[in-house]
Design an enzyme around this catalytic site. Structure first.
Site, PDB file in Angstrom:
ATOM      1  NE  ARG A 117       7.048 -21.782 -24.930  1.00 25.22           N
ATOM      2  CZ  ARG A 117       7.162 -23.099 -24.901  1.00 25.22           C
ATOM      3  NH1 ARG A 117       8.345 -23.673 -25.053  1.00 25.22           N
ATOM      4  NH2 ARG A 117       6.116 -23.870 -24.712  1.00 25.22           N
ATOM      5  CG  ASN A 140       7.800 -20.991 -21.412  1.00 25.86           C
ATOM      6  OD1 ASN A 140       7.641 -19.865 -21.864  1.00 25.86           O
ATOM      7  ND2 ASN A 140       6.865 -21.922 -21.468  1.00 25.86           N
TER       8      ASN A 140
END
Length: 98
Positions: free
Chosen positions: A24, A42
């Site tokens: 990320r 996520n």
């Protein structure tokens, strides 16, 4: 200075080893490099979801970089959906897990 390019907005589902490897943050950094707005998070199934928007050439480079992955990730598959109209995101952010 040329004319502004067409704005392109995409939704991506990235599968593989993409959680607990800094993916990320890698996505956020890549978005900043290519002036992309949107978000990354996520998913419970182990994938990473990305909404991204920017000039067409910047989106193309962003997608290419995401498909390569970060040094610690291993990308197996990337599903991409292209939106018809821009979403008008203001910045790129890392969201909490779904």
């Amino acid at each position: 200075m040329g004319e502004p390019e067409e704005i392109k907005s995409v939704h991506m589902m990235v599968k593989g080893r993409v959680q607990a490897v800094g993916f990320r943050y890698f996505t956020w950094q890549t978005a900043n490099v290519y002036r992309i707005s949107g978000w990354v998070r996520n998913r419970d199934d182990g994938s990473v979801e990305i909404a991204a928007e920017g000039e067409k050439s910047d989106i193309q480079q962003f997608v290419k970089t995401i498909k390569k992955g970060s040094p610690f990730s291993r990308i197996k598959d990337v599903d991409i959906y292209e939106y018809e109209t821009p979403k008008n995101y203001m910045q790129f952010e890392i969201k909490n897990s779904d």
